[in-house]
Motif scaffolding. Structure first.
Motif, PDB file in Angstrom:
ATOM      1  N   LEU B  37       0.823  -1.212   0.000  1.00  0.00           N
ATOM      2  CA  LEU B  37       0.000   0.000   0.000  1.00  0.00           C
ATOM      3  C   LEU B  37       0.857   1.261   0.000  1.00  0.00           C
ATOM      4  O   LEU B  37       0.739   2.112  -0.887  1.00  0.00           O
ATOM      5  N   LEU B  38       1.743   1.370   1.008  1.00  0.00           N
ATOM      6  CA  LEU B  38       2.498   2.610   1.149  1.00  0.00           C
ATOM      7  C   LEU B  38       3.643   2.692   0.149  1.00  0.00           C
ATOM      8  O   LEU B  38       4.046   3.781  -0.247  1.00  0.00           O
ATOM      9  N   PHE B  42       2.360   5.258  -2.383  1.00  0.00           N
ATOM     10  CA  PHE B  42       2.841   6.476  -1.751  1.00  0.00           C
ATOM     11  C   PHE B  42       4.256   6.808  -2.221  1.00  0.00           C
ATOM     12  O   PHE B  42       4.489   7.865  -2.822  1.00  0.00           O
ATOM     13  N   LEU B  43       5.186   5.889  -2.003  1.00  0.00           N
ATOM     14  CA  LEU B  43       6.572   6.177  -2.388  1.00  0.00           C
ATOM     15  C   LEU B  43       6.744   6.195  -3.906  1.00  0.00           C
ATOM     16  O   LEU B  43       7.368   7.111  -4.451  1.00  0.00           O
ATOM     17  N   PHE B 234       5.144  20.840  13.136  1.00  0.00           N
ATOM     18  CA  PHE B 234       3.909  20.171  12.761  1.00  0.00           C
ATOM     19  C   PHE B 234       2.783  21.144  12.435  1.00  0.00           C
ATOM     20  O   PHE B 234       1.770  20.751  11.871  1.00  0.00           O
ATOM     21  N   ILE B 237       4.401  22.707   8.561  1.00  0.00           N
ATOM     22  CA  ILE B 237       4.409  21.845   7.374  1.00  0.00           C
ATOM     23  C   ILE B 237       3.055  21.750   6.674  1.00  0.00           C
ATOM     24  O   ILE B 237       2.967  21.990   5.474  1.00  0.00           O
ATOM     25  N   PRO B 238       1.986  21.417   7.397  1.00  0.00           N
ATOM     26  CA  PRO B 238       0.714  21.333   6.667  1.00  0.00           C
ATOM     27  C   PRO B 238       0.270  22.665   6.078  1.00  0.00           C
ATOM     28  O   PRO B 238      -0.391  22.687   5.038  1.00  0.00           O
ATOM     29  N   GLY B 241       1.211  23.307   2.531  1.00  0.00           N
ATOM     30  CA  GLY B 241       0.427  22.636   1.491  1.00  0.00           C
ATOM     31  C   GLY B 241      -1.043  22.997   1.527  1.00  0.00           C
ATOM     32  O   GLY B 241      -1.867  22.302   0.959  1.00  0.00           O
ATOM     33  N   ILE B 284      10.028  20.658   2.787  1.00  0.00           N
ATOM     34  CA  ILE B 284       9.581  19.934   3.986  1.00  0.00           C
ATOM     35  C   ILE B 284      10.646  18.932   4.429  1.00  0.00           C
ATOM     36  O   ILE B 284      10.967  18.825   5.624  1.00  0.00           O
TER      37      ILE B 284
ATOM     38  N   ILE C 109      12.179   2.993   8.700  1.00  0.00           N
ATOM     39  CA  ILE C 109      10.902   2.364   8.375  1.00  0.00           C
ATOM     40  C   ILE C 109       9.768   3.070   9.103  1.00  0.00           C
ATOM     41  O   ILE C 109       8.724   3.375   8.537  1.00  0.00           O
ATOM     42  N   VAL C 112       8.953   6.259   7.256  1.00  0.00           N
ATOM     43  CA  VAL C 112       8.192   6.048   6.018  1.00  0.00           C
ATOM     44  C   VAL C 112       6.741   5.715   6.342  1.00  0.00           C
ATOM     45  O   VAL C 112       5.820   6.187   5.684  1.00  0.00           O
ATOM     46  N   LEU C 113       6.548   4.926   7.392  1.00  0.00           N
ATOM     47  CA  LEU C 113       5.183   4.537   7.753  1.00  0.00           C
ATOM     48  C   LEU C 113       4.375   5.730   8.260  1.00  0.00           C
ATOM     49  O   LEU C 113       3.166   5.773   8.132  1.00  0.00           O
ATOM     50  N   LEU C 115       5.145   8.994   7.496  1.00  0.00           N
ATOM     51  CA  LEU C 115       5.262  10.135   6.575  1.00  0.00           C
ATOM     52  C   LEU C 115       3.922  10.589   5.981  1.00  0.00           C
ATOM     53  O   LEU C 115       3.679  11.798   5.897  1.00  0.00           O
ATOM     54  N   PRO C 116       3.050   9.674   5.582  1.00  0.00           N
ATOM     55  CA  PRO C 116       1.782  10.129   4.985  1.00  0.00           C
ATOM     56  C   PRO C 116       0.972  11.024   5.901  1.00  0.00           C
ATOM     57  O   PRO C 116       0.146  11.813   5.435  1.00  0.00           O
ATOM     58  N   MET C 118       2.479  13.179   7.969  1.00  0.00           N
ATOM     59  CA  MET C 118       3.213  14.429   8.138  1.00  0.00           C
ATOM     60  C   MET C 118       3.158  15.331   6.911  1.00  0.00           C
ATOM     61  O   MET C 118       3.132  16.545   7.051  1.00  0.00           O
ATOM     62  N   ILE C 119       3.211  14.746   5.719  1.00  0.00           N
ATOM     63  CA  ILE C 119       3.256  15.641   4.570  1.00  0.00           C
ATOM     64  C   ILE C 119       1.834  16.071   4.197  1.00  0.00           C
ATOM     65  O   ILE C 119       0.874  15.365   4.479  1.00  0.00           O
ATOM     66  N   PRO C 120       1.687  17.256   3.593  1.00  0.00           N
ATOM     67  CA  PRO C 120       0.354  17.745   3.259  1.00  0.00           C
ATOM     68  C   PRO C 120      -0.394  16.763   2.358  1.00  0.00           C
ATOM     69  O   PRO C 120       0.181  16.178   1.447  1.00  0.00           O
ATOM     70  N   VAL C 151      -3.985   5.369   2.108  1.00  0.00           N
ATOM     71  CA  VAL C 151      -2.585   5.755   2.308  1.00  0.00           C
ATOM     72  C   VAL C 151      -2.484   6.704   3.500  1.00  0.00           C
ATOM     73  O   VAL C 151      -1.561   6.630   4.302  1.00  0.00           O
ATOM     74  N   PRO C 155      -1.542   4.836   8.494  1.00  0.00           N
ATOM     75  CA  PRO C 155      -0.555   5.164   9.529  1.00  0.00           C
ATOM     76  C   PRO C 155      -1.174   5.422  10.901  1.00  0.00           C
ATOM     77  O   PRO C 155      -0.580   5.082  11.927  1.00  0.00           O
ATOM     78  N   PHE C 156      -2.378   5.987  10.934  1.00  0.00           N
ATOM     79  CA  PHE C 156      -3.021   6.228  12.230  1.00  0.00           C
ATOM     80  C   PHE C 156      -3.300   4.915  12.946  1.00  0.00           C
ATOM     81  O   PHE C 156      -3.088   4.777  14.153  1.00  0.00           O
TER      82      PHE C 156
END
Lengths: 362, 303, 281
Positions: B37-38, B42-43, B234, B237-238, B241, B284, C109, C112-113, C115-116, C118-120, C151, C155-156
């Motif tokens: 999934l990620l 995502f990546l 925190f 950053i948001p 965007g 970021i 790891i 990365v898990l 990150l979704p 944290m980023i907008p 995605v 993570p939550f």
């Protein structure tokens, strides 16, 4: 016990150089933490506030330190009224129970903090901080962080940090409470030495009677927001004024008694010696080490239900119709020890039979 | 439990003598769905966006020619560059205000509020945070809008005779709403670091002659610095965007870089949109890298 | 100590009073917009704002009978259900190795898990848009929105379940092994029942997040509407009381879910105790 002899004249008038609490009342909502406290602490004295938790001893300390304002009454330090002054304007410094060392500052910075607040020039403050660290034997540790020190070392830094400002009074709030027994005993000796070296008034709060007895010049035993008894350790131990004080300081045996002159009659009809001072229904208190196992005039009969070897002395419990609970007797090591179940006769001198107000049998 | 079942297994130390390799591999199995999934969703897409930002668009089709043209284009248009700077400014200002408002609040909550009602009061702060993000932005329209509460109030008091548009559709409105949106986060983060503070230290500082303000600045603030940095990051950053807030309350005067990105993608200018997205993402990543020490969970002055 | 914080000087008392007032103002600031929004949804005037001209349920009636709202609600719930299922399973599975195995690059790891979160969300949205539309040439649909939201929500769940696993007493599992339970039995009989409240809370959390999610969905859902997207398209034309009503309903929905998520661990415990009582009686 290495106590400093008490300061002589007990009947001298309140010393303007010391601490003077006059009719202090502290109310939290409807709860009274202190009910009309009058207390004079002499200059240079090692003074202990002793009592169980909730007795008002910490409130008293906070009142002197300025962290709590009195509801009523006045507080004077060295002839100056201070009860409306904030902590940083009083000639008083505190050693906190948790030490409250600043974790983001080195030991030296911690000790120098108070001088910095007073805008003492840097070279002077460094020298005085080093001196204070020397006083507590930590001159080598100035550059360490508090987290790198042991509990005992942290405690000594807290003392140095408070003493470096040369306060008129040093307040100590159960400063040894977090340490283990061995370390506590060593630091008791050190604190007493530091007190002699600096000559500052120490006001020391504790719930540990042994700690108070071993260090203090005078002790105030507190209970329920009042001072129950004030005196030297010896005065309090030998002549407790109440059952509470007797129970709180040292071990004691209590008997229900009817007192007439220097003779007390116990429930089983036996008549024993007592110090007198009160007649009619009373409680008779005798310390375990004051009891001897020889029959004679005015003794009570019983039989041994337990003997325990405790190193420096032997403790035996004696069941007797004269008292509700077994009577505890402390025999010096080397004395003849009776066998379990053996009948014994207990007696004591008149001066050791302290007469107190009547209370429920223990 | 039958006793012989117990004795049969008691001999081998449970869970410890299993073949190491098998158990190690077995324990990683759980990652497979997450990696799918990620990783794939995502990546990989982020990687594709990176590529796109260096590719070219010819006649609305992406061609795989490596170029810096998309970036060059972005920096050649004055309006885009100024929007970028404006976004940074809005983000900095909103963050500073949100954290600035959150600090006294967190201080109040952890110092003056009885322990029993602290948690309910804290939850009360977070509740709006979990109400729909869209609704929280939208709700400000009813306050700031032409027929909104503020204008109605001014009209009612007789201060103005016409509704004023100044409350909406410009940067101040955007900043106000951003502060509103991210205040709970700042308050929560700051509270959780102030809460662990030993207040006796403040008393000790005052006992040693510090005034209350000196005590707070010299003793409390340095010790919660990691918490402050976390809160700042925190919140910041948001905001970089942000799309919805400037879109709803910002009007033409409040455009931020998020709106630019959406515009490019909606007009299918994928490579140019990707370049701007990457600028934001890169910024970021740099931020996170610079402050990674403060964000790690280790104790600051650990024993 | 409860009275630690008492302060002496008048200045300090004033400071305290000021802070009390300040906190009150903050709560007003936080709640006024939301409260007004709900208030206006019951207001009779059709501008969706002051003045209050009377109370009515008219806007709610209009909202629930609107077929567009119906469609949006259906889509929202369908998407949310799928997102919840995916993130609960994927998140729980990932939490185990994250906490329990000796990972190389554990910090990496973990980042990365996480990150979704944290980023907008905007960046998640556009990058998936590029993947689906420009690379794979897929048609945007509910399913693409489900992937995008998952995605963001997974993570939550990972965080919640990992936190519970971290506090898990390993002696329990050893005891189970000692009593003869194999790996699967230990998982089924001991571990899962104990971390179940965290999984359930994570699932509810994911559901709430999905209900409210806007920006990722906006990019990925194509021609469909979820409730937030519907509200967004409506408010482009200004405030209307119908939108206020729909918004209030959405608000009530997510707050109810949040309350349930908070109360859940307790409820589960109580339910279990009740079951135990019945079965052992």
């Amino acid at each position: 016990m290495t106590t400093v002899p008490p300061l002589a004249d007990a009947d001298s008038r309140p010393d303007t150089a010391g601490i003077d609490l006059r009719g202090v009342v502290k109310q939290y909502g409807t709860q009274a933490a202190l009910r009309g406290l009058d207390l004079q602490i002499r200059d240079g004295e090692f003074f202990c506030l002793l009592g169980p938790s909730g007795c008002g001893k910490t409130t008293t300390l906070n009142l002197i330190g300025g962290f709590v304002a009195p509801t009523e009454g006045e507080i004077w330090i060295q002839g100056k009224r201070v009860d409306q002054l904030p902590p940083h304007k009083r000639p008083v410094n505190t050693v906190f129970q948790s030490y409250a060392l600043f974790p983001h500052m080195s030991v030296l910075e911690n000790v120098r903090f108070g001088l910095k607040m007073d805008r003492v020039p840097r070279d002077v403050s460094s020298e005085r901080a080093a001196q204070a660290l020397g006083l507590v034997g930590l001159e080598e540790f100035g550059s360490r962080m508090p987290a790198q020190l042991s509990g005992g070392q942290q405690q000594r830094v807290a003392v140095a940090r408070a003493l470096v400002k040369r306060p008129a009074v040093l307040l100590l709030d159960e400063p040894l409470g977090a340490l283990d027994l061995k370390l506590r005993q060593r630091l008791q000796i050190e604190l007493a030495q530091i007190h002699r070296d600096v000559g500052t008034t120490f006001v020391y709060v504790t719930h540990d009677q042994e700690e108070a007895m071993s260090m203090a010049d005078r002790i105030a035993v507190m209970n329920g927001g009042r001072i129950e008894q004030l005196g030297t350790p010896e005065e309090i131990y030998r002549g407790p004024v109440s059952r509470f004080v007797a129970d709180f300081i040292g071990d004691s045996n209590f008997f229900e008694a009817t007192v007439e002159g220097a003779v007390a009659q116990l429930p089983d009809g036996s008549r024993v010696a007592c110090a007198g001072g009160r007649s009619g229904a009373a409680t008779l208190m005798v310390r375990p080490e004051a009891i001897v196992l020889h029959g004679g005039d005015g003794s009570i009969a019983g039989h041994v239900v337990q003997t325990s070897f405790l190193g420096s002395y032997i403790r035996i419990a004696v069941e007797t119709p004269a008292a509700g609970a077994p009577v505890i007797v402390a025999l010096r090591d080397g004395a003849a020890v009776p066998a379990l179940g053996e009948g014994v006769m207990l007696s004591w001198t008149a001066a050791d039979g302290v007469v107190l107000e009547p209370g429920p049998a223990a | 439990m039958s006793s012989d079942a117990g004795t049969a297994t008691a001999a081998r130390a449970p869970g410890e003598r299993l073949p190491r390799l098998a158990s190690a591999l077995g324990s990683y199995v759980g990652f497979v769905p997450a990696v799918l999934l990620l990783g794939l969703c995502f990546l990989v897409p982020l990687g594709i966006v990176v590529c796109y930002s260096f590719w070219d668009t010819v006649d609305y089709a992406v061609v795989h020619d490596w170029t810096l043209g998309n970036y060059r284009y972005f920096f050649s248009v004055g309006a885009y560059v100024s929007t970028m700077w404006a976004t940074l400014w809005v983000a900095v200002l909103s963050t500073v205000i949100a954290i600035g408002l959150a600090f006294p609040f967190a201080y109040w909550l952890s110092r003056y509020v009885p322990r029993k009602i602290r948690t309910p009061l804290l939850v009360l702060v977070i509740v709006p945070f979990w109400a729909s993000y869209l609704l929280r932005v939208y709700s400000w329209l009813t306050i700031l809008g032409e027929k909104g509460v503020v204008n109605r109030f001014l009209h009612w008091t007789g201060l103005t005779s016409h509704p004023l548009g100044i409350f909406l559709y410009d940067r101040p409105a955007v900043i106000l709403v951003l502060v509103y949106l991210y205040f709970p986060f700042g308050a929560l983060t700051l509270y959780s670091s102030i809460e662990r503070f030993d207040w006796n230290q403040l008393r000790a500082a005052m006992d040693l002659g510090a005034s209350p303000l000196q005590a707070i600045l010299r003793i409390l603030v340095p010790q919660i610095r990691p918490g402050i940095i976390t809160a700042v990051i925190f919140v910041f950053i948001p905001i970089l965007g942000e799309y919805l807030t400037p879109q709803i309350v910002g009007g033409t005067g409040g455009v931020m870089i998020g709106n630019l990105i959406v515009n490019f993608f909606q007009e299918a200018e994928y490579t140019r949109g990707a370049a701007i997205s990457l600028l934001v993402a890169g910024f970021i990543v740099v931020l996170l890298f610079v402050f990674r020490k403060s964000l790690s969970t280790k104790e600051a002055y650990g024993a | 100590m409860a009275h630690d914080v008492e302060v002496l000087s008048r200045g300090a008392r004033v400071a305290r009073a000021l802070l009390n007032g300040y906190a009150l103002a903050i709560y007003l600031f936080l709640f006024a917009p939301i409260v007004l929004l709900v208030l206006f949804s019951f207001n009779a005037n059709r501008y969706g704002t002051f003045p209050i001209t009377g109370w009515t349920l008219e806007w709610y009636r209009a909202a629930v009978s609107d077929y567009q709202v119906h469609g949006a609600v259906t889509t929202t719930l369908k998407v949310a259900a799928q997102v919840t299922l995916i993130s609960a399973i994927v998140g729980t599975a990932a939490a185990f190795p994250l906490v329990r195995s000796r990972l190389p690059f554990r910090e990496g790891i973990r980042i990365v898990l996480i990150l979704p979160i944290m980023i907008p969300g905007l960046l998640i949205g556009v990058s998936l848009l590029v993947l689906f539309v420009s690379t794979f040439h897929w048609q945007l649909s509910e399913e693409t929105a489900v992937i995008g939201q998952s995605v963001y929500t997974t993570p939550f769940v990972i965080l919640l379940v990992a936190a519970r696993l971290q506090g898990f007493d390993n002696a329990l599992e050893r005891a189970a092994a000692d009593l003869g339970a194999n790996t699967f039995q230990r998982l089924r009989r001991v571990v899962l029942p104990l971390i179940f409240p965290a999984i359930l809370a994570g699932a509810l959390f994911a559901f709430t997040l999905s209900l409210d999610e806007f920006i990722i969905t906006y990019f990925l859902i194509g021609a469909n509407n979820t409730l937030p997207i519907y509200i967004y398209t409506q408010i482009k034309f200004g405030i209307t009381p119908e939108v206020n009503a729909v918004a209030s309903l959405l608000l009530a929905g997510s707050l109810t879910l949040l309350a349930v998520a908070f109360a859940l661990p307790q409820l589960v415990r109580r339910a279990r105790r009740a079951v135990m009582r019945v079965t052992t009686a």
